[in-house]
Design a protein around this motif. Structure first.
Motif, PDB file in Angstrom:
ATOM      1  N   SER A   1       0.848  -1.185   0.000  1.00 40.66           N
ATOM      2  CA  SER A   1       0.000   0.000   0.000  1.00 40.66           C
ATOM      3  C   SER A   1       0.882   1.233   0.000  1.00 40.66           C
ATOM      4  O   SER A   1       1.990   1.215   0.537  1.00 40.66           O
ATOM      5  N   MET A   2       0.397   2.289  -0.641  1.00 41.56           N
ATOM      6  CA  MET A   2       1.108   3.565  -0.593  1.00 41.56           C
ATOM      7  C   MET A   2       0.623   4.408   0.581  1.00 41.56           C
ATOM      8  O   MET A   2       1.099   5.528   0.764  1.00 41.56           O
ATOM      9  N   ASP A   3      -0.330   3.894   1.359  1.00 43.45           N
ATOM     10  CA  ASP A   3      -0.855   4.669   2.491  1.00 43.45           C
ATOM     11  C   ASP A   3       0.078   4.600   3.694  1.00 43.45           C
ATOM     12  O   ASP A   3       0.955   3.752   3.769  1.00 43.45           O
ATOM     13  N   TRP A   4      -0.179   5.467   4.621  1.00 43.09           N
ATOM     14  CA  TRP A   4       0.513   5.391   5.903  1.00 43.09           C
ATOM     15  C   TRP A   4       0.091   4.110   6.602  1.00 43.09           C
ATOM     16  O   TRP A   4      -1.089   3.768   6.650  1.00 43.09           O
ATOM     17  N   LEU A   5       1.066   3.411   7.175  1.00 41.13           N
ATOM     18  CA  LEU A   5       0.791   2.091   7.748  1.00 41.13           C
ATOM     19  C   LEU A   5       0.478   2.140   9.229  1.00 41.13           C
ATOM     20  O   LEU A   5       0.207   1.110   9.835  1.00 41.13           O
ATOM     21  N   GLY A   6       0.544   3.317   9.821  1.00 45.21           N
ATOM     22  CA  GLY A   6       0.290   3.437  11.254  1.00 45.21           C
ATOM     23  C   GLY A   6       1.574   3.438  12.051  1.00 45.21           C
ATOM     24  O   GLY A   6       2.648   3.117  11.536  1.00 45.21           O
ATOM     25  N   TYR A   7       1.435   3.796  13.310  1.00 42.46           N
ATOM     26  CA  TYR A   7       2.584   3.946  14.192  1.00 42.46           C
ATOM     27  C   TYR A   7       3.317   2.621  14.356  1.00 42.46           C
ATOM     28  O   TYR A   7       2.711   1.592  14.636  1.00 42.46           O
ATOM     29  N   ASN A   8       4.620   2.657  14.124  1.00 39.12           N
ATOM     30  CA  ASN A   8       5.444   1.470  14.316  1.00 39.12           C
ATOM     31  C   ASN A   8       6.333   1.692  15.531  1.00 39.12           C
ATOM     32  O   ASN A   8       7.092   2.655  15.603  1.00 39.12           O
ATOM     33  N   ARG A   9       6.232   0.767  16.478  1.00 40.37           N
ATOM     34  CA  ARG A   9       6.908   0.942  17.756  1.00 40.37           C
ATOM     35  C   ARG A   9       8.428   0.907  17.619  1.00 40.37           C
ATOM     36  O   ARG A   9       9.142   1.651  18.285  1.00 40.37           O
TER      37      ARG A   9
ATOM     38  N   ASP B   1     -12.811  15.336   8.107  1.00 37.37           N
ATOM     39  CA  ASP B   1     -11.710  14.391   8.134  1.00 37.37           C
ATOM     40  C   ASP B   1     -10.825  14.614   9.373  1.00 37.37           C
ATOM     41  O   ASP B   1     -10.600  13.720  10.166  1.00 37.37           O
ATOM     42  N   ASN B   2     -10.295  15.819   9.510  1.00 33.29           N
ATOM     43  CA  ASN B   2      -9.485  16.224  10.671  1.00 33.29           C
ATOM     44  C   ASN B   2      -8.397  15.204  11.003  1.00 33.29           C
ATOM     45  O   ASN B   2      -8.235  14.807  12.151  1.00 33.29           O
ATOM     46  N   ASP B   3      -7.668  14.776   9.992  1.00 27.99           N
ATOM     47  CA  ASP B   3      -6.599  13.793  10.213  1.00 27.99           C
ATOM     48  C   ASP B   3      -5.275  14.359   9.691  1.00 27.99           C
ATOM     49  O   ASP B   3      -5.258  15.344   8.957  1.00 27.99           O
ATOM     50  N   TYR B   4      -4.158  13.719  10.066  1.00 26.67           N
ATOM     51  CA  TYR B   4      -2.865  14.189   9.605  1.00 26.67           C
ATOM     52  C   TYR B   4      -2.764  14.081   8.097  1.00 26.67           C
ATOM     53  O   TYR B   4      -3.089  13.057   7.505  1.00 26.67           O
ATOM     54  N   THR B   5      -2.292  15.133   7.481  1.00 23.65           N
ATOM     55  CA  THR B   5      -2.020  15.108   6.047  1.00 23.65           C
ATOM     56  C   THR B   5      -0.659  14.455   5.819  1.00 23.65           C
ATOM     57  O   THR B   5       0.106  14.217   6.749  1.00 23.65           O
ATOM     58  N   ASP B   6      -0.362  14.197   4.569  1.00 28.25           N
ATOM     59  CA  ASP B   6       0.950  13.683   4.223  1.00 28.25           C
ATOM     60  C   ASP B   6       2.041  14.642   4.691  1.00 28.25           C
ATOM     61  O   ASP B   6       3.028  14.225   5.314  1.00 28.25           O
ATOM     62  N   ASP B   7       1.863  15.918   4.447  1.00 26.45           N
ATOM     63  CA  ASP B   7       2.834  16.905   4.925  1.00 26.45           C
ATOM     64  C   ASP B   7       2.891  16.959   6.441  1.00 26.45           C
ATOM     65  O   ASP B   7       3.955  17.190   7.030  1.00 26.45           O
ATOM     66  N   GLY B   8       1.759  16.772   7.066  1.00 27.91           N
ATOM     67  CA  GLY B   8       1.751  16.751   8.524  1.00 27.91           C
ATOM     68  C   GLY B   8       2.627  15.635   9.057  1.00 27.91           C
ATOM     69  O   GLY B   8       3.392  15.808  10.002  1.00 27.91           O
ATOM     70  N   GLN B   9       2.521  14.473   8.433  1.00 26.55           N
ATOM     71  CA  GLN B   9       3.345  13.331   8.850  1.00 26.55           C
ATOM     72  C   GLN B   9       4.817  13.561   8.538  1.00 26.55           C
ATOM     73  O   GLN B   9       5.682  13.247   9.349  1.00 26.55           O
ATOM     74  N   LEU B  10       5.100  14.065   7.353  1.00 25.76           N
ATOM     75  CA  LEU B  10       6.491  14.134   6.893  1.00 25.76           C
ATOM     76  C   LEU B  10       7.229  15.369   7.397  1.00 25.76           C
ATOM     77  O   LEU B  10       8.436  15.311   7.647  1.00 25.76           O
ATOM     78  N   ILE B  11       6.515  16.482   7.474  1.00 25.95           N
ATOM     79  CA  ILE B  11       7.186  17.748   7.779  1.00 25.95           C
ATOM     80  C   ILE B  11       6.786  18.266   9.158  1.00 25.95           C
ATOM     81  O   ILE B  11       7.639  18.704   9.921  1.00 25.95           O
ATOM     82  N   GLY B  12       5.513  18.233   9.469  1.00 29.58           N
ATOM     83  CA  GLY B  12       5.058  18.704  10.774  1.00 29.58           C
ATOM     84  C   GLY B  12       4.765  20.189  10.784  1.00 29.58           C
ATOM     85  O   GLY B  12       5.375  20.964  10.050  1.00 29.58           O
ATOM     86  N   HIS B  13       3.850  20.599  11.668  1.00 26.46           N
ATOM     87  CA  HIS B  13       3.380  21.988  11.606  1.00 26.46           C
ATOM     88  C   HIS B  13       4.458  22.987  11.989  1.00 26.46           C
ATOM     89  O   HIS B  13       4.383  24.149  11.602  1.00 26.46           O
ATOM     90  N   ILE B  14       5.458  22.573  12.728  1.00 29.94           N
ATOM     91  CA  ILE B  14       6.480  23.544  13.121  1.00 29.94           C
ATOM     92  C   ILE B  14       7.286  23.989  11.905  1.00 29.94           C
ATOM     93  O   ILE B  14       7.435  25.181  11.644  1.00 29.94           O
TER      94      ILE B  14
END
Lengths: 313, 313, 313, 313, 313, 313
Positions: free
Chosen positions: A294-302, E207-220
């Motif tokens: 999948s190209m989606d985010w896979l969720g938090y990995n510990r 939706d109110n979920d993390y975007t791809d940029d949110g995951q990769l870059i972060g709001h800071i």
């Protein structure tokens, strides 16, 4: 027989599988039933025996190879086998090798490669240590080839220990070429031997669980003892060199809190720690991304302490 | 000769001392001089050789025993010897034992006590392991009796390793009496052996510094190897028991970050960790309060992460 | 009535038990049922009331003593009582003491032992502090004797606080004998008083839960306040000694992150911390190994941060 | 007499100063000399007595007020007084208040402000606790007004405790206005009382050092005891409210590792922790930037774990 | 239609709700059913579709607005809707705004207040940065007004980002008044901009979920880039000032382990960190205590690392 | 002129050196003198000007190139130049390049190699980002070639940034070959760009100190901004790819506490982190072992948290 990875919803299945797990339970109405985990080398499958007392269900236990008949349904997005008949299979009816997850690479091919590196070790004492196990000790060789490198994380399949060891050696080959302070002989030797203690820390397939010694001593100290056993048999082995080799093994986890009683104090120990850790992480990613296409985010990995996803390019 | 602890300001001193340290320096005016640390078994004294090129100052080096003549002054609250003459002493002029800090207790008396505990070990395999070193190996016995338990902290004197070991065994005796889950034989054996690796981790007095093996391997793993050497010589030693004994040694620091590659997993390992740690802390306090005879706060102590003082009662 | 520890599969049971927990639920078909936890001093038993609206099921609530009738089945390896009748029992029909887990040792015998230690305290101020609670305050004595030392972990039974306190005092007796720097009077006093705040931190059985003060203040600071209350009533109590006693209580958890606002700064505080911690750990192991009578690995234990097993010898 | 902050290089100085520190030393040539730290309320000055045995140098000690004569030079960028004459000053020749660093704000003015907040506390129990100390206890009031809030960091001057307390109360006033869940009475009371234990943790100027109780008990627990002393004198004080007030004091450092034995569990405790911490940090910055009037980076600051500089706008 | 917060047990319900979640499952008997989460702006409600293949149940998906008919029961203490009919609603039948949790305060009113603060910024460069987004960029304004400040914790509702930002600015107003070292213009600007990156880190409601940029870059870092975009458009913007503004945003989480790549090095960055953190904590408490209207202890809260309860006064 | 590395005890020296540091001091007798640090590309040398007011000593300052005359002595084991004459050198008398520590490898050769890797990047967007700086921006190229990679630790010399970057790229080449999940284009691009922010974080030689932006923003975020500047100029750059590239740079320190605001979430980011960290550690070891040509233990090293020594083979 159908490999588990090829089984599909709504099929009827008949074949011999390893009973990896068995847990008895009871429905709300007080009816007993059994939860099974069936395994072959391609994966695992949940099973339910809704009528464990029926005639078709013979006695069987965890870790038995069982001949099952049943129907496949989809439950909550996962396949599940509703089992109607069970019979314990006889030795000879099945090849145990078909039931263990196994490296996708040729085990003999990888071992040949490893022997190639061993032959490059010029220091005769160090080469003798490696040969003590990897050339002369047939029981060790057989065990090492079939072993996994871990119980649950990366390289958790037969041949995994060999595959991981070879990867670490190759990365050390790169390091030795790039950083002249590294002694190639010591680095190769300690890379090849760094996880030999795992042959005693984890039991063999299909069990693949921590041994008593694994719990009490751990593969790092077991490995040091095994190196000591070899060194004792090699006349004239320089004491200082033996200590350096043991140090590289002791320190290969890099941090005290990861179970290394010493931090790396030699350049080769530093390099080995990076090679071991980098291969573990990159192989883990390889297995994660293979499992979830999948190209989606896979969720938090510990392990990575991060959400993960495949790269878009 | 005067013991260092008896030397007073404004005295003239003549006697043979161990030259524990020597560092050459130069005054602002470009005049060279030497800083010395002189030692006998009662303490250390700073010395200055303001005119190192004078006739009275013969050649000498660190770790030499030297015959010195000089005057004692007080500098910034500490005594200091202005040295006028130095002569290297000949073997025979001095008894090295007079120059090492030594346990205040009788070494032979403590060793007798230890042997008494050994004789209480009923399990013949475990008793044989202990006897392998503590009864049959004369070189080990001599080394163990004269060793310190540490380079700088608690029990840093000849006989210190024996004194610490005996204290730990006695606390284990208390534990075994109070908590029936503890196996007395395993607990005594692991207590007696827990620091045997220190005989190879630290060099002997007067050096008392980390050896190469101490740096690379550490006394915990060295101790496991030494136990392994003994076990190998004892026919029929139960494998499980050997692993349990090794585990107690491996885990006796209690935490991975303190250098134990495994946390205690057996009750005896838990008890040994407490006995080792409690004796180390309480002996350290004993030495601190002996050194500074004051009811005042002694200042922040890094080991205890606290300011410390004697109790008022 | 049958003790819970003696109940077996397929039996019919009738008797009065403490209803420790009650939670209403509903089957998939929308039928309501109740989950119960029944308790007596020998253990706990899960119960199900599949037909809570039947005539046989009278009104009842959590923490009631109830007279139950039912059948015992085995569900997923655990016993379970299918309850058919319930009736709230009247006071007089049962003895509450039969329903609390209780120390296996004689409470009065242990208390006598504790009084013996109190009589050994020679410093009259310190002895008066202890006597203020342990000799003169009947309500405190009754409460202390019946209290547990903890909600869930070690010594979580009536008499547990006394049992733990006595164990700690005994270990302090050993310490005081072995390490002359320790003042026996201060050490005994602080050991006896170290957990008196728990009488207010945890409510009594059968509740045995954190009180409001336990949540907001904690037994360490409560204990300091209780010592202060006693000191105030003792004319001429030396201020410095009062502070030292309070310090030992404040610091007995040993680390700031374990809730001690000060690290041990006195030798007695160091010793008390070891005695408290060692008894807690060794008693916890005793309870764990008593509960699971097996030589196998028991699985990862969060408190010990390790897998655990009994020793083979 | 000249204030220390006004003294310049190459001046001759004569005046009475507090001898904050005295340390005897010796030059390379063996000549004794004294190092002094002179202090008045405007700062400190290093002094050297190169000829301590001369007639002009009378006997004197640390913490004496001394009349000195000397010349000011610049040494390594700092001023230094070469002292030629010293005479112990008599009481009456100087006003001790001139020798303590003191808040730049009016102490009486700040105290008036604080009383204004006290009068706003509507809950009579809480107001009585505050009045017990801040209105009715003259010795406390005098001590509180003259106290510093710390030995070395922020607010380390007479009046500092008052200044910090008032700042914290004001920030709590803001919080109470902005967040309706906060109870203004409890928040004001705990803010006003949060550091009253410091009056016993630190001795008065000019000593300003940790007391025995400060070392052993700490201002947090001392403060709880002081609140307890007040509560005991107020008939009918609700127990729950007393616990909540004590909790706010106990938890005001916010983290166990900062010496609070409980984390904040009430909204007011959370708010007080922020007010205390924010004022401490912002006041520390104020003092740092006042001391070094520069737009450059000031170097790594251990408290802030960062290099620091003034903002360009 | 009934708001979810007003729905009661045993009612029949008919109305349009947002299908927030949908998960298909199967009963023990192999019967499929669907688990739903229904949402409107007042809350969420669990639903079960026991007969998903019945005629009344039309096709529908997660994030659809659906018209449902069903009966409310109570299951394990929570309400649950047994759904009998489902129909996908058409655009126009509902107002999406009715289905998002929204700030209880007036969004336009709060925005006016924010603009008031912007107009107080005297430094023209800083004011232009703020106006670039908050005055001139209509898309940004619309997005900012409707955004939440978080996915799950505090301010997790439409308008939450605005509400949090305004609270932080107001606390900074207090700080700027109380601590003269703070530059009001820089502090206001960085407070207003500190979380603008959240408009790209989190997707919009529902939706109110993390975007791809949110995951990769972060709001800071996103926020720093957005400030950079504005600065680039403002001729003559002083470089040093731009760096200081970016620093305040970079450092506003206060600690590296909280995701700030730099610790606060300027006074304004220190102040902003306190304002952000204090508002987050106090608002979280406000939401927790609003959700559970009880004076009891609410249980361990992971964010506060403590059990929590409302204050008694 | 003699290179510093060739200067020996008792020589007279005359030559132009960079005055790296200057600090005025005073002897015990009140005589002023100056401490100097002289530097050329081969090392540094301590100097003393014992008579700074003599005619031979002209005015000079830190960071001047000065022509010095003096005699070399050995003080406490280190060489020291007693300086008799100083004259500020004129531009033209010296080549600044002679005074900077410089990579031992050919800078142009290494740059050629780097360009070779750039030409292998097949993804045209990624290649354009790299070319934006490394091919088209002459000022950047010049700066990058002459830059160090650090102030004090590894690669702290002109060309060090290039040397480190090339090493990291080469290790990434190995990784890309060994682990097929890695995208070679993204990995090369992020490796080449990972430290471009250092060109603005550290000032050029001879200063080589943190810039204002380095302190406030740091090279990680500066690097992200620089990538953003390039991306903005490349039409059609895929947004997702830009985020992935930025992520690799953001996460290349691997841990939040090392200043990466995000942990690696993509396989390439994981690989880059290992390459960066392994090269830093192995190059640091290379420099340490080059500086001290000894087989002895070198003492505790804070970066490696271990004592270090060269390997015996």
């Amino acid at each position: 027989m159908k490999y588990i990875k090829d089984i599909k919803e709504n099929e009827s299945v008949r074949g011999i599988y390893l009973c990896r797990g068995k847990r008895s339970a009871e429905t709300r109405n007080g009816k007993p039933y059994d939860n099974l985990i069936l395994q072959d080398k391609t994966g695992t499958l949940d099973g339910k025996v809704w009528d464990p007392n029926s005639q078709g269900i013979a006695d069987y236990d965890e870790k038995d190879f069982i001949d099952v008949v049943g129907d496949v349904i989809s439950y909550n997005g996962n396949l599940q086998l509703n089992v109607k008949q069970i019979r314990r299979a006889q030795e000879g009816e099945y090849d145990p090798a078909d039931y263990m997850p196994t490296s996708e690479k040729s085990i003999d091919g990888m071992y040949e490669e490893l022997l190639g590196y061993i032959s490059q070790i010029k220091n005769e004492y160090l080469r003798q240590v490696v040969e003590f196990y990897f050339v002369k000790d047939d029981a060790f060789i057989k065990n090492f080839k079939g072993h996994s490198a871990a119980k649950t994380v990366h390289h958790g399949f037969a041949g995994g220990l060999l595959e991981h060891t070879l990867s670490v050696v190759k990365m050390c080959e790169y390091f030795a070429g790039a950083y002249p302070i590294l002694n190639r002989d010591l680095l190769y030797t300690s890379a090849i031997c760094h996880d030999i203690g795992k042959t005693k820390e984890l039991s063999n397939f299909p069990d693949n669980d921590y041994t008593d010694d694994g719990q009490l001593i751990g593969h790092i100290v077991i490995g040091v003892e095994m190196v000591g056993d070899a060194v004792r048999e090699i006349p004239g082995f320089p004491e200082k060199l033996a200590s350096e080799l043991k140090h590289c093994i002791i320190a290969h986890h890099g941090e005290l809190e990861y179970g290394s009683p010493k931090k790396p104090a030699l350049a080769e120990a530093v390099a080995l720690n990076y090679a071991d850790s980098a291969d573990a992480k990159l192989q883990t990613l390889t297995e994660i991304f293979r499992a979830k296409d999948s190209m989606d985010w896979l969720g938090y990995n510990r392990l990575f302490e991060s959400n993960l996803r495949k790269t878009s390019v």
